[in-house]
Design a protein around this motif. Structure first.
Motif, PDB file in Angstrom:
ATOM      1  N   SER A 145      40.902  59.521  82.453  1.00 39.86           N
ATOM      2  CA  SER A 145      41.204  58.357  83.299  1.00 39.86           C
ATOM      3  C   SER A 145      39.920  57.607  83.649  1.00 39.86           C
ATOM      4  N   PRO A 146      39.809  56.324  83.204  1.00 42.41           N
ATOM      5  CA  PRO A 146      40.731  55.573  82.356  1.00 42.41           C
ATOM      6  C   PRO A 146      40.957  56.299  81.028  1.00 42.41           C
ATOM      7  N   ASN A 147      42.181  56.187  80.552  1.00 42.75           N
ATOM      8  CA  ASN A 147      42.551  56.946  79.365  1.00 42.75           C
ATOM      9  C   ASN A 147      42.055  56.274  78.088  1.00 42.75           C
ATOM     10  N   ASN A 148      41.497  57.086  77.214  1.00 42.39           N
ATOM     11  CA  ASN A 148      41.096  56.638  75.884  1.00 42.39           C
ATOM     12  C   ASN A 148      42.115  57.189  74.890  1.00 42.39           C
ATOM     13  N   PRO A 149      42.842  56.350  74.157  1.00 41.12           N
ATOM     14  CA  PRO A 149      42.511  54.964  73.808  1.00 41.12           C
ATOM     15  C   PRO A 149      43.309  53.870  74.518  1.00 41.12           C
ATOM     16  N   THR A 150      44.192  54.214  75.454  1.00 41.83           N
ATOM     17  CA  THR A 150      45.064  53.172  76.018  1.00 41.83           C
ATOM     18  C   THR A 150      44.338  52.257  76.997  1.00 41.83           C
ATOM     19  N   GLY A 151      43.358  52.797  77.749  1.00 39.07           N
ATOM     20  CA  GLY A 151      42.546  51.973  78.640  1.00 39.07           C
ATOM     21  C   GLY A 151      42.994  51.929  80.078  1.00 39.07           C
ATOM     22  N   ASN A 152      44.176  52.455  80.387  1.00 36.43           N
ATOM     23  CA  ASN A 152      44.698  52.369  81.753  1.00 36.43           C
ATOM     24  C   ASN A 152      44.245  53.530  82.626  1.00 36.43           C
ATOM     25  N   ASN A 153      44.207  53.296  83.943  1.00 35.61           N
ATOM     26  CA  ASN A 153      43.960  54.375  84.889  1.00 35.61           C
ATOM     27  C   ASN A 153      45.195  55.254  85.004  1.00 35.61           C
ATOM     28  N   ILE A 154      44.963  56.544  85.150  1.00 31.86           N
ATOM     29  CA  ILE A 154      46.053  57.471  85.438  1.00 31.86           C
ATOM     30  C   ILE A 154      46.255  57.501  86.950  1.00 31.86           C
ATOM     31  N   ASP A 155      47.500  57.441  87.371  1.00 27.09           N
ATOM     32  CA  ASP A 155      47.840  57.402  88.784  1.00 27.09           C
ATOM     33  C   ASP A 155      47.183  58.570  89.526  1.00 27.09           C
ATOM     34  N   LEU A 156      46.404  58.244  90.562  1.00 27.47           N
ATOM     35  CA  LEU A 156      45.698  59.288  91.321  1.00 27.47           C
ATOM     36  C   LEU A 156      46.664  60.267  91.974  1.00 27.47           C
TER      37      LEU A 156
ATOM     38  N   GLN B  71      52.161  43.788  71.683  1.00 31.48           N
ATOM     39  CA  GLN B  71      51.910  44.348  73.013  1.00 31.48           C
ATOM     40  C   GLN B  71      50.419  44.422  73.265  1.00 31.48           C
ATOM     41  N   LEU B  72      50.005  44.021  74.455  1.00 40.06           N
ATOM     42  CA  LEU B  72      48.617  44.167  74.903  1.00 40.06           C
ATOM     43  C   LEU B  72      48.611  45.133  76.075  1.00 40.06           C
ATOM     44  N   PHE B  73      47.938  46.249  75.927  1.00 37.57           N
ATOM     45  CA  PHE B  73      47.939  47.299  76.935  1.00 37.57           C
ATOM     46  C   PHE B  73      46.993  46.951  78.090  1.00 37.57           C
ATOM     47  N   GLU B  74      47.361  47.382  79.275  1.00 33.11           N
ATOM     48  CA  GLU B  74      46.497  47.213  80.451  1.00 33.11           C
ATOM     49  C   GLU B  74      45.200  47.972  80.240  1.00 33.11           C
ATOM     50  N   SER B  75      44.095  47.376  80.662  1.00 33.64           N
ATOM     51  CA  SER B  75      42.806  48.043  80.479  1.00 33.64           C
ATOM     52  C   SER B  75      41.966  47.985  81.744  1.00 33.64           C
ATOM     53  N   ASN B  76      41.402  49.148  82.095  1.00 32.92           N
ATOM     54  CA  ASN B  76      40.419  49.258  83.172  1.00 32.92           C
ATOM     55  C   ASN B  76      39.113  49.802  82.626  1.00 32.92           C
ATOM     56  N   SER B  77      38.826  49.473  81.372  1.00 35.60           N
ATOM     57  CA  SER B  77      37.673  50.041  80.688  1.00 35.60           C
ATOM     58  C   SER B  77      36.978  48.961  79.872  1.00 35.60           C
ATOM     59  N   ASN B  78      36.175  49.364  78.919  1.00 37.95           N
ATOM     60  CA  ASN B  78      35.442  48.389  78.098  1.00 37.95           C
ATOM     61  C   ASN B  78      36.025  48.280  76.695  1.00 37.95           C
ATOM     62  N   TYR B  79      37.333  48.341  76.601  1.00 39.49           N
ATOM     63  CA  TYR B  79      38.026  48.177  75.336  1.00 39.49           C
ATOM     64  C   TYR B  79      39.456  47.735  75.611  1.00 39.49           C
ATOM     65  N   LEU B  80      40.088  47.198  74.569  1.00 40.10           N
ATOM     66  CA  LEU B  80      41.467  46.742  74.671  1.00 40.10           C
ATOM     67  C   LEU B  80      42.274  47.336  73.523  1.00 40.10           C
ATOM     68  N   LEU B  81      43.418  47.889  73.860  1.00 37.65           N
ATOM     69  CA  LEU B  81      44.349  48.399  72.865  1.00 37.65           C
ATOM     70  C   LEU B  81      45.483  47.391  72.724  1.00 37.65           C
ATOM     71  N   PHE B  82      45.846  47.084  71.480  1.00 41.75           N
ATOM     72  CA  PHE B  82      46.912  46.121  71.274  1.00 41.75           C
ATOM     73  C   PHE B  82      47.752  46.510  70.067  1.00 41.75           C
ATOM     74  N   ARG B  83      49.047  46.229  70.178  1.00 46.95           N
ATOM     75  CA  ARG B  83      49.994  46.541  69.107  1.00 46.95           C
ATOM     76  C   ARG B  83      50.307  45.262  68.330  1.00 46.95           C
ATOM     77  N   VAL B  84      50.303  45.350  67.009  1.00 46.42           N
ATOM     78  CA  VAL B  84      50.538  44.175  66.182  1.00 46.42           C
ATOM     79  C   VAL B  84      51.648  44.469  65.175  1.00 46.42           C
ATOM     80  N   ASP B  85      52.169  43.425  64.559  1.00 45.04           N
ATOM     81  CA  ASP B  85      53.256  43.640  63.600  1.00 45.04           C
ATOM     82  C   ASP B  85      52.752  43.815  62.172  1.00 45.04           C
ATOM     83  N   ASN B  86      51.443  43.793  61.992  1.00 46.69           N
ATOM     84  CA  ASN B  86      50.856  43.997  60.652  1.00 46.69           C
ATOM     85  C   ASN B  86      49.470  44.613  60.795  1.00 46.69           C
ATOM     86  N   SER B  87      49.419  45.777  61.436  1.00 49.80           N
ATOM     87  CA  SER B  87      48.140  46.368  61.839  1.00 49.80           C
ATOM     88  C   SER B  87      47.209  46.638  60.662  1.00 49.80           C
ATOM     89  N   GLN B  88      47.740  47.195  59.582  1.00 49.45           N
ATOM     90  CA  GLN B  88      46.860  47.552  58.463  1.00 49.45           C
ATOM     91  C   GLN B  88      46.277  46.315  57.810  1.00 49.45           C
TER      92      GLN B  88
END
Length: 393
Positions: free
Chosen positions: A176-187, A311-328
């Motif tokens: 927490s913040p979680n790698n690779p999603t970037g969000n804080n885990i609920d305290l 989808q763009l994931f919430e981030s509390n870190s120095n990276y952003l995780l995002f879902r795309v329809d043609n990732s490769q």
């Protein structure tokens, strides 16, 4: 090349191949069976070492300006360099008896498992999708790995699943913040986990990215929970990834046991000197974090404009995780243009997900340009021009 030289070259190659073959045979004969079939952790550098813009390892976009003296390198360093421990103690506002300096947070993970898990008998618990080294370090020690996956709707702890493993594991790893999603885990959920495992396991909270959300740290709870362990690093916000310096924070009796297992000289003198300076000159780190947050916001805005974004994931870190329809296709296109990001699609629940590190402004500009080039190729010139216009505005 003459015939004589050619024959000599082929003979040398044959001998080299023979030696490799013999070494391979010997290694296969001697290696532990569980190690032989183990897949190593694919670090960002190990997975992809080529490219001109590296945005795949969550490193800082700039280098530290710390300098050092190379005197007295003929002497072994202290087991735990006092100046370094004092500096981090002051930084965390905690007694130095609660600290162990390690070669990055990764060594902290490894030493915890080696210290508290009986090989081929004990287990750890992880909450995927999460940092891969928890499982790899456990497997290297022939320790079983149990899973309590994060909830898919919000990437938070599944407390009911975590409760099922009470009494069955020695260590619980939470990032927490979680790698690779970037969000804080609920305290509240972390505290609940600490309570659940109060008498049966250590709860290890990995705070590698805590400088980007310092209000979320669990350091104040170390005095309340004897089973709380915290991992820290200077690799991210302090821009010292190449230094390999981390810290394990825990109650003194836990630290005492770890000291029995860790290498005798884990922190070299140059590492201790550079790290100590960085910890006493914190304004650079604080400015870097502020800049990174601004660039993260800019990158979020850019990604939200893209036609392929799912989808763009919430981030509390120095990276952003995002879902795309043609990732490769997107990942390959960026790589061909020299821009290296991280493909997280093999992680549990992260199908078609990519992760981009918030590097320097110049590096991110190259990322934007490469994305727009991909758009032009797959969606047409008008779409690329539209995104150029919106980005400039």
């Amino acid at each position: 090349m003459s015939n004589v030289d050619d024959k000599a070259s082929r003979l040398n190659q044959y001998q080299n191949n023979l030696e490799v073959c013999q070494a391979q045979k010997l290694a296969n004969k001697l290696v532990r069976r569980d190690i032989k079939d183990m897949v190593p952790y694919q670090s960002a550098r190990r997975e992809q070492s080529q490219g001109k813009v590296w945005l795949n390892a969550n490193e800082a976009g700039d280098s530290s300006t710390i300098r050092l003296s190379l005197d007295a390198l003929n002497r072994y360093p202290d087991f735990q360099p006092q100046a370094l421990i004092d500096a981090y103690s002051d930084y965390c506002n905690i007694d130095n008896r609660y600290l162990l300096a390690t070669r990055g947070a990764d060594e902290g993970i490894e030493v915890l498992i080696r210290t508290f898990c009986q090989s081929a008998q004990d287990s750890i618990l992880i909450c995927p999708p999460t940092y891969g080294m928890y499982a790899i370090s456990a497997e290297a020690h022939n320790t079983h790995v149990r899973h309590a996956p994060l909830l898919t709707d919000n990437m938070q702890l599944d407390i009911s699943a975590i409760r099922q493993h009470v009494g069955k594991v020695k260590l619980v790893f939470i990032c927490s913040p979680n790698n690779p999603t970037g969000n804080n885990i609920d305290l509240v959920d972390i505290v609940t986990t600490l309570e659940l495992y109060k008498d049966s396991a250590l709860v290890v909270v990995d705070e590698a990215y805590i400088e980007y959300c310092p209000e979320q740290t669990l350091v104040p709870l170390l005095h309340k929970y004897a089973n709380l362990v915290i991992l820290r690093t200077l690799s991210k916000a302090f821009a010292l990834a190449g230094l390999r310096c981390g810290f394990t924070l825990a109650n003194p009796p836990i630290i005492d046991q770890l000291c029995k297992v860790i290498a005798p000289y884990p922190i070299s003198q140059p590492v201790a000197m550079i790290a100590s300076q960085a910890l006493t000159q914190r304004s650079d780190m604080q400015n870097r974090v502020a800049s990174s947050k601004q660039l993260r916001d800019k990158t979020q805005d850019f990604l939200q404009q893209q036609p392929w974004l799912v989808q763009l994931f919430e981030s509390n870190s120095n990276y952003l995780l995002f879902r795309v329809d043609n990732s490769q296709a997107l990942f390959t296109s960026l790589l061909e243009q020299g821009v290296v990001i991280r493909n997280q699609s093999k992680q549990l629940g992260l199908d078609d997900c990519l992760r981009v590190s918030i590097g320097s402004e110049a590096e991110l500009q190259q990322f934007f340009i490469a994305v727009l080039s991909f758009n032009e190729q797959f969606y047409g010139t008008s779409t690329a021009n539209l995104f150029n216009k919106e980005t400039q505005e």
